[in-house]
Design an enzyme around this catalytic site. Sequence first.
Site, PDB file in Angstrom:
ATOM      1  N   SER A  46       0.981  -1.404   0.126  1.00 36.56           N
ATOM      2  CA  SER A  46       0.159   0.071   0.068  1.00 36.56           C
ATOM      3  C   SER A  46       0.850   1.403   0.009  1.00 36.56           C
ATOM      4  O   SER A  46       0.282   2.506  -0.120  1.00 36.56           O
ATOM      5  CB  SER A  46      -0.970   0.050   1.206  1.00 36.56           C
ATOM      6  OG  SER A  46      -0.302  -0.169   2.296  1.00 36.56           O
ATOM      7  N   HIS A  50       3.232   3.896   7.984  1.00 35.86           N
ATOM      8  CA  HIS A  50       2.758   3.678   9.193  1.00 35.86           C
ATOM      9  C   HIS A  50       3.069   4.502  10.405  1.00 35.86           C
ATOM     10  O   HIS A  50       4.282   4.573  10.734  1.00 35.86           O
ATOM     11  CB  HIS A  50       2.502   2.397   9.525  1.00 35.86           C
ATOM     12  CG  HIS A  50       1.770   1.542   8.732  1.00 35.86           C
ATOM     13  ND1 HIS A  50       0.298   1.676   8.372  1.00 35.86           N
ATOM     14  CD2 HIS A  50       1.888   0.645   7.688  1.00 35.86           C
ATOM     15  CE1 HIS A  50      -0.243   0.704   7.485  1.00 35.86           C
ATOM     16  NE2 HIS A  50       0.963   0.119   7.282  1.00 35.86           N
ATOM     17  N   VAL A 173      18.444 -19.007  -4.803  1.00 38.42           N
ATOM     18  CA  VAL A 173      19.363 -19.906  -3.780  1.00 38.42           C
ATOM     19  C   VAL A 173      18.616 -21.155  -3.766  1.00 38.42           C
ATOM     20  O   VAL A 173      17.393 -21.358  -3.556  1.00 38.42           O
ATOM     21  CB  VAL A 173      19.314 -19.259  -2.498  1.00 38.42           C
ATOM     22  CG1 VAL A 173      19.675 -20.165  -1.400  1.00 38.42           C
ATOM     23  CG2 VAL A 173      19.811 -17.932  -2.482  1.00 38.42           C
ATOM     24  N   LYS A 251      -4.044  -5.051   9.344  1.00 36.63           N
ATOM     25  CA  LYS A 251      -4.376  -3.691   9.479  1.00 36.63           C
ATOM     26  C   LYS A 251      -5.979  -3.632   8.828  1.00 36.63           C
ATOM     27  O   LYS A 251      -6.558  -2.494   9.009  1.00 36.63           O
ATOM     28  CB  LYS A 251      -3.485  -2.634   9.023  1.00 36.63           C
ATOM     29  CG  LYS A 251      -2.551  -2.520   9.759  1.00 36.63           C
ATOM     30  CD  LYS A 251      -1.049  -1.686   9.467  1.00 36.63           C
ATOM     31  CE  LYS A 251      -0.023  -1.724  10.553  1.00 36.63           C
ATOM     32  NZ  LYS A 251       0.942  -3.054  10.452  1.00 36.63           N
ATOM     33  N   ARG A 312       2.609 -11.040   2.078  1.00 40.80           N
ATOM     34  CA  ARG A 312       3.124 -10.670   3.401  1.00 40.80           C
ATOM     35  C   ARG A 312       3.825 -11.938   3.872  1.00 40.80           C
ATOM     36  O   ARG A 312       3.182 -13.040   4.092  1.00 40.80           O
ATOM     37  CB  ARG A 312       2.090  -9.961   4.197  1.00 40.80           C
ATOM     38  CG  ARG A 312       1.421  -8.781   3.919  1.00 40.80           C
ATOM     39  CD  ARG A 312       0.349  -8.305   4.424  1.00 40.80           C
ATOM     40  NE  ARG A 312      -0.717  -8.727   3.813  1.00 40.80           N
ATOM     41  CZ  ARG A 312      -2.111  -8.602   4.185  1.00 40.80           C
ATOM     42  NH1 ARG A 312      -2.218  -8.029   5.185  1.00 40.80           N
ATOM     43  NH2 ARG A 312      -3.038  -8.944   3.495  1.00 40.80           N
ATOM     44  N   SER A 343       7.533   0.667   6.559  1.00 43.83           N
ATOM     45  CA  SER A 343       7.949   1.821   7.560  1.00 43.83           C
ATOM     46  C   SER A 343       9.078   1.660   8.281  1.00 43.83           C
ATOM     47  O   SER A 343       9.842   2.724   8.475  1.00 43.83           O
ATOM     48  CB  SER A 343       6.596   1.967   8.372  1.00 43.83           C
ATOM     49  OG  SER A 343       5.498   1.885   7.817  1.00 43.83           O
ATOM     50  N   CYS A 401       5.430   7.755 -22.949  1.00 44.46           N
ATOM     51  CA  CYS A 401       3.961   7.291 -22.525  1.00 44.46           C
ATOM     52  C   CYS A 401       2.970   8.826 -22.225  1.00 44.46           C
ATOM     53  O   CYS A 401       3.395   9.727 -21.761  1.00 44.46           O
ATOM     54  CB  CYS A 401       4.336   7.218 -20.895  1.00 44.46           C
ATOM     55  SG  CYS A 401       2.949   6.647 -19.948  1.00 44.46           S
ATOM     56  N   CYS A 403      -0.074   8.936 -21.122  1.00 40.04           N
ATOM     57  CA  CYS A 403      -0.790   8.857 -20.033  1.00 40.04           C
ATOM     58  C   CYS A 403      -0.139   9.657 -18.697  1.00 40.04           C
ATOM     59  O   CYS A 403      -0.651  10.256 -18.053  1.00 40.04           O
ATOM     60  CB  CYS A 403      -1.393   7.536 -19.435  1.00 40.04           C
ATOM     61  SG  CYS A 403      -2.136   6.584 -20.414  1.00 40.04           S
TER      62      CYS A 403
END
Length: 484
Positions: A46, A50, A173, A251, A312, A343, A401, A403
């Site tokens: 995201s 935090h 690895v 969260k 995650r 963070s 580009c 956009c």
Amino acid sequence: MYTDILIIGAGVTGCSVARVLSRYEASIAVIDRGADVAEGASKANSGIVHAGFDAHPGTLKAKLNVEGARMYPDLCAQLGVPYSQPGALVLGFSEADRATLTSLVAQGVENGVPGVCLIERDEVLALEPNTNPDVLCALYAPTSGLTSPYEMTYALADHAAVNGVRFMLGEEVEGLIKAQDGLWHVTTDKGEHTCKILVNCAGVGAATLHNMMSGDLLHIIDRRGQYYLLDRMQTLPFKMTMFQCPTKMGKGVLVSPTVHGNLLLGPSAEDIEDELDTSTTAEGLDFVLKTCRLTWPKASTRGTITNFSGIRAHEAKGDFVIGAVAGQENAYETVGIESPGLSAAPAIGEMLGAQIAKEQGLTPKAEIVPPIVRKKPFHAMTPSERAAAVAENPLYGNLVCRCEVVTEAEIREAIRRPVGATSIDGVKRRTRAGMGRCQGGFCSPRVAEILAEELHIPMTEVTKCGGASRLLVGTIHDAMKEGC
């Protein structure tokens, strides 16, 4: 191949550690199975810095979250990475939610989060008028920030590289042992590396590597989060990051602006078996949309330009595992670096880098090369700045580009960076070419041509994201010769 220090993992944590260690007299290399840095969770999250109220007091998550968040404004300015601090609200819709938020506020105060407090419905709606009017109260965290996670990782890698760190990508690895010569021997699908000091920052694979070295086993639960990314809006419905009350799975689903002016909805939280399964599902995305409507009743998929998911690395015991590997000399690790990993990453780098330097007796370098100063993106330049850029380099006059208003000069610079782009996606994340409404439908062919020219490879070898993800399988001329 021998190196004094070998870091496994080129995500934001591994690159942060590499940057800190590059201040010392040692040969350092980073390997990663991805074709680029930031190929794991560091490219698919995201982007929230935090504030630090969510982590339990006394944990490494709490300590390093708050320390890392404090570092972000200066670090982003130093590295040329976008950053903003719009704040965040965690919404409550019941008295049970109020109790949870009151506890989180107390937790935030104990963790040292500046300005965290509980506010009531009227103040919530005054701050964010598009919030569901059924809201009862909210936790307000004014120091919650936003950044670009992959741009941060690229900048950390570049700064490490100009100070001597080598990046060897596309190497997975397969095994590691401490041999009788006292060195670590790391076998990959491309050969063998030996090193005196091994640092495991392998993200979702970190527990697997840990368990090769230690009998004190760790277990990573791979947790997938799915997102909607909405097109830029003339006026965003929310200035701040809007959370709902957290659950044991994380969260919660959020509605948040990005530093680039898009709106992000998500993530879901699904425990999965395959650590590389970043697919999106109808069920997961439907959950995200329905849940977001509690925060924002008008939430719609109408403006969606893409969906994505990230994994995650949730360690079963719940906290970060950082430091020396128990029972092993010259081995260090970062395991379970899930949210708030982005963070905390700068603080993790400083903490683990300092520990390694002290325990290994590393000598600080007499001089450190400063970060490369990045030019302002063409889309953000004033008309006079654009004219000056074109006068200095005519390739700024070639718009590739539409956009995102990205020029040929910027794409070539992205490929030429110390740890430069080698794929369509690598260019996209460094320049935003292909990040807009058409998702590369217009610019990808030209980006592929530039990659082929800069990398001195045929067009048929240009990939979307490394490996076998080639855009072209051959030429029309060859097909005609084969009678197709």
